[in-house]
Design a protein around this motif. Structure first.
Motif, PDB file in Angstrom:
ATOM      1  N   MET A   4       5.027  99.871  20.157  1.00 14.48           N
ATOM      2  CA  MET A   4       6.415  99.904  20.602  1.00 14.48           C
ATOM      3  C   MET A   4       7.321  99.472  19.461  1.00 14.48           C
ATOM      4  N   ALA A   5       8.426 100.208  19.260  1.00 11.02           N
ATOM      5  CA  ALA A   5       9.345  99.883  18.166  1.00 11.02           C
ATOM      6  C   ALA A   5      10.197  98.670  18.530  1.00 11.02           C
ATOM      7  N   LEU A   6      10.123  97.648  17.692  1.00  7.81           N
ATOM      8  CA  LEU A   6      10.988  96.480  17.866  1.00  7.81           C
ATOM      9  C   LEU A   6      12.326  96.720  17.184  1.00  7.81           C
ATOM     10  N   LEU A   7      12.293  97.330  16.006  1.00  5.30           N
ATOM     11  CA  LEU A   7      13.495  97.601  15.225  1.00  5.30           C
ATOM     12  C   LEU A   7      13.605  99.097  14.959  1.00  5.30           C
ATOM     13  N   GLU A   8      14.782  99.653  15.240  1.00  2.00           N
ATOM     14  CA  GLU A   8      15.051 101.061  14.959  1.00  2.00           C
ATOM     15  C   GLU A   8      16.320 101.164  14.121  1.00  2.00           C
ATOM     16  N   VAL A   9      16.211 101.799  12.972  1.00  6.70           N
ATOM     17  CA  VAL A   9      17.351 102.010  12.076  1.00  6.70           C
ATOM     18  C   VAL A   9      17.555 103.516  11.953  1.00  6.70           C
ATOM     19  N   GLU A  10      18.786 103.945  12.202  1.00  2.56           N
ATOM     20  CA  GLU A  10      19.061 105.382  12.263  1.00  2.56           C
ATOM     21  C   GLU A  10      20.267 105.734  11.395  1.00  2.56           C
ATOM     22  N   ASN A  11      20.031 106.533  10.349  1.00  5.48           N
ATOM     23  CA  ASN A  11      21.093 107.077   9.492  1.00  5.48           C
ATOM     24  C   ASN A  11      22.053 105.997   8.990  1.00  5.48           C
ATOM     25  N   LEU A  12      21.485 104.910   8.478  1.00  4.22           N
ATOM     26  CA  LEU A  12      22.297 103.785   8.014  1.00  4.22           C
ATOM     27  C   LEU A  12      22.858 104.069   6.623  1.00  4.22           C
ATOM     28  N   SER A  13      24.164 103.810   6.443  1.00  2.00           N
ATOM     29  CA  SER A  13      24.820 104.087   5.160  1.00  2.00           C
ATOM     30  C   SER A  13      25.868 103.025   4.872  1.00  2.00           C
ATOM     31  N   VAL A  14      26.049 102.755   3.567  1.00  2.00           N
ATOM     32  CA  VAL A  14      27.154 101.914   3.116  1.00  2.00           C
ATOM     33  C   VAL A  14      27.438 102.266   1.665  1.00  2.00           C
ATOM     34  N   ARG A  15      28.703 102.148   1.278  1.00  2.67           N
ATOM     35  CA  ARG A  15      29.072 102.354  -0.124  1.00  2.67           C
ATOM     36  C   ARG A  15      29.916 101.188  -0.591  1.00  2.67           C
ATOM     37  N   PHE A  16      29.857 100.932  -1.895  1.00  2.00           N
ATOM     38  CA  PHE A  16      30.688  99.925  -2.551  1.00  2.00           C
ATOM     39  C   PHE A  16      31.476 100.657  -3.625  1.00  2.00           C
ATOM     40  N   GLY A  17      32.762 100.894  -3.366  1.00  2.00           N
ATOM     41  CA  GLY A  17      33.545 101.726  -4.268  1.00  2.00           C
ATOM     42  C   GLY A  17      33.010 103.143  -4.240  1.00  2.00           C
ATOM     43  N   ASN A  18      32.633 103.649  -5.413  1.00  5.36           N
ATOM     44  CA  ASN A  18      32.085 104.999  -5.501  1.00  5.36           C
ATOM     45  C   ASN A  18      30.562 105.037  -5.456  1.00  5.36           C
ATOM     46  N   VAL A  19      29.953 103.870  -5.282  1.00  5.91           N
ATOM     47  CA  VAL A  19      28.494 103.791  -5.280  1.00  5.91           C
ATOM     48  C   VAL A  19      27.979 103.813  -3.842  1.00  5.91           C
ATOM     49  N   ARG A  20      27.167 104.806  -3.523  1.00  6.53           N
ATOM     50  CA  ARG A  20      26.527 104.880  -2.211  1.00  6.53           C
ATOM     51  C   ARG A  20      25.230 104.081  -2.278  1.00  6.53           C
ATOM     52  N   ALA A  21      25.303 102.823  -1.878  1.00  9.51           N
ATOM     53  CA  ALA A  21      24.172 101.910  -2.049  1.00  9.51           C
ATOM     54  C   ALA A  21      23.021 102.229  -1.103  1.00  9.51           C
ATOM     55  N   VAL A  22      23.350 102.632   0.110  1.00  8.93           N
ATOM     56  CA  VAL A  22      22.351 103.056   1.089  1.00  8.93           C
ATOM     57  C   VAL A  22      22.858 104.342   1.724  1.00  8.93           C
ATOM     58  N   GLN A  23      21.992 105.367   1.770  1.00 11.43           N
ATOM     59  CA  GLN A  23      22.432 106.692   2.205  1.00 11.43           C
ATOM     60  C   GLN A  23      21.539 107.229   3.316  1.00 11.43           C
ATOM     61  N   ASP A  24      22.052 107.217   4.531  1.00 18.74           N
ATOM     62  CA  ASP A  24      21.377 107.851   5.676  1.00 18.74           C
ATOM     63  C   ASP A  24      19.910 107.450   5.802  1.00 18.74           C
ATOM     64  N   VAL A  25      19.652 106.158   5.742  1.00 18.02           N
ATOM     65  CA  VAL A  25      18.273 105.661   5.817  1.00 18.02           C
ATOM     66  C   VAL A  25      17.879 105.441   7.273  1.00 18.02           C
ATOM     67  N   SER A  26      16.725 105.968   7.649  1.00 20.47           N
ATOM     68  CA  SER A  26      16.181 105.797   8.999  1.00 20.47           C
ATOM     69  C   SER A  26      14.734 105.321   8.914  1.00 20.47           C
ATOM     70  N   PHE A  27      14.362 104.417   9.812  1.00 19.54           N
ATOM     71  CA  PHE A  27      12.967 103.985   9.929  1.00 19.54           C
ATOM     72  C   PHE A  27      12.818 103.169  11.203  1.00 19.54           C
ATOM     73  N   THR A  28      11.596 102.967  11.638  1.00 19.14           N
ATOM     74  CA  THR A  28      11.306 102.109  12.788  1.00 19.14           C
ATOM     75  C   THR A  28      10.217 101.120  12.405  1.00 19.14           C
ATOM     76  N   VAL A  29      10.285  99.945  13.006  1.00 15.03           N
ATOM     77  CA  VAL A  29       9.289  98.903  12.767  1.00 15.03           C
ATOM     78  C   VAL A  29       8.681  98.526  14.109  1.00 15.03           C
ATOM     79  N   ASP A  30       7.386  98.742  14.258  1.00 13.63           N
ATOM     80  CA  ASP A  30       6.699  98.384  15.493  1.00 13.63           C
ATOM     81  C   ASP A  30       6.493  96.874  15.574  1.00 13.63           C
ATOM     82  N   GLN A  31       6.377  96.402  16.780  1.00 17.94           N
ATOM     83  CA  GLN A  31       6.188  94.973  16.992  1.00 17.94           C
ATOM     84  C   GLN A  31       4.839  94.514  16.446  1.00 17.94           C
ATOM     85  N   GLY A  32       4.846  93.342  15.797  1.00 18.11           N
ATOM     86  CA  GLY A  32       3.615  92.700  15.370  1.00 18.11           C
ATOM     87  C   GLY A  32       3.012  93.189  14.076  1.00 18.11           C
TER      88      GLY A  32
END
Length: 253
Positions: A1-29
């Motif tokens: 079972m997924a404890l953590l779900e990350v879907e299309n996560l993005s952030v930029r600092f100025g013109n730098v796209r530090a994280v671009q559409d990152v998705s993953f899941t982390v199962d419990q334990g």
């Protein structure tokens, strides 16, 4: 079972796209590691998930609850704890007091009771000190239970931070380069400690440059490069991935 779900996560600092559409899941334990070359966005990803940074877009769910935009104190109440790449230790306090601070959400914080020093407060304080000492012993710091933080070597301070995070009674523990700056013996001790933590049922998400440690510990590995998801899989799968080899060793590899 997924404890953590990350879907299309993005952030930029100025013109730098530090994280671009990152998705993953982390199962419990499990132990889930995030790796990548310097500047790949690993710590930025940690900061987004743990509330230090606010994402521009994307969703983060903890056990089905959306948590993007939550501040770290609120996430702590949901069972999320972390350590940082650079030491965050109060050097003017004892080692035991540093660990006790991590349990603040689980204490009776009534000002009235504290002012009167009621028996329940004294019992709670005594129990907290004993619990903090147990956690120090769990992380291998038996010799420093009565020490001041400023008298401890660097390697011991890294484990002291982990003990403080464990005092929060987390379900999900983020460790940002727990072996950074350690010698081989200390790295092996942290390796064994992370496994002991996972064996208690706590889900661990790890950022670490020591590939031997990562491959030894990880149930799943996410590889980032220039803020993007490059690959994900088990250790053997990631190790054989040609894109991962190229990112670490250069395209000629």
């Amino acid at each position: 079972m997924a404890l953590l779900e990350v879907e299309n996560l993005s952030v930029r600092f100025g013109n730098v796209r530090a994280v671009q559409d990152v998705s993953f899941t982390v199962d419990q334990g499990i132990v889930y590691s995030v790796i990548g070359p310097n500047g790949a966005g690993k710590t930025t990803l940690f900061n987004l998930v743990t509330g230090v940074y606010q994402p521009e877009s994307g969703r983060i769910r903890l056990d089905g609850r959306e948590i993007q935009g939550c501040d770290p104190s609120r996430l702590a109440g949901y069972g999320v704890a972390r350590t940082f790449q650079n030491l965050q230790v109060w050097m003017n306090m004892s080692a035991l007091e540093n660990v006790m601070v991590g349990a603040h959400l689980h204490l009776d914080r009534s000002l009235f009771k504290a002012l009167l020093r009621l028996p329940s407060i004294r019992r709670g304080d005594a129990a907290l000190r004993e619990r903090a000492a147990e956690l120090m012993r769990f992380v291998g710091l038996d010799a420093y239970v009565h020490a001041r933080a400023d008298s401890m070597p660097y390697g011991a301070l890294k484990r002291l931070e982990i003990a403080r995070a464990l005092a929060m009674q987390p379900r999900l523990l983020f460790l940002d380069e727990p072996a950074a700056g350690l010698n081989p013996k200390e790295t092996q001790e942290v390796d064994q400690l992370v496994r002991r933590i996972a064996d208690t049922g706590i889900t661990v998400v790890l950022v670490e440059h020591d590939m031997k440690m990562v491959m030894n510990l990880s149930d799943r590995i996410l590889v980032l490069d220039y803020g993007k998801r490059l690959a994900e899989g088990t250790g053997p799968e990631v190790r054989r991935n040609p894109d991962v080899i190229a990112a670490y060793l250069g395209g000629h590899a």
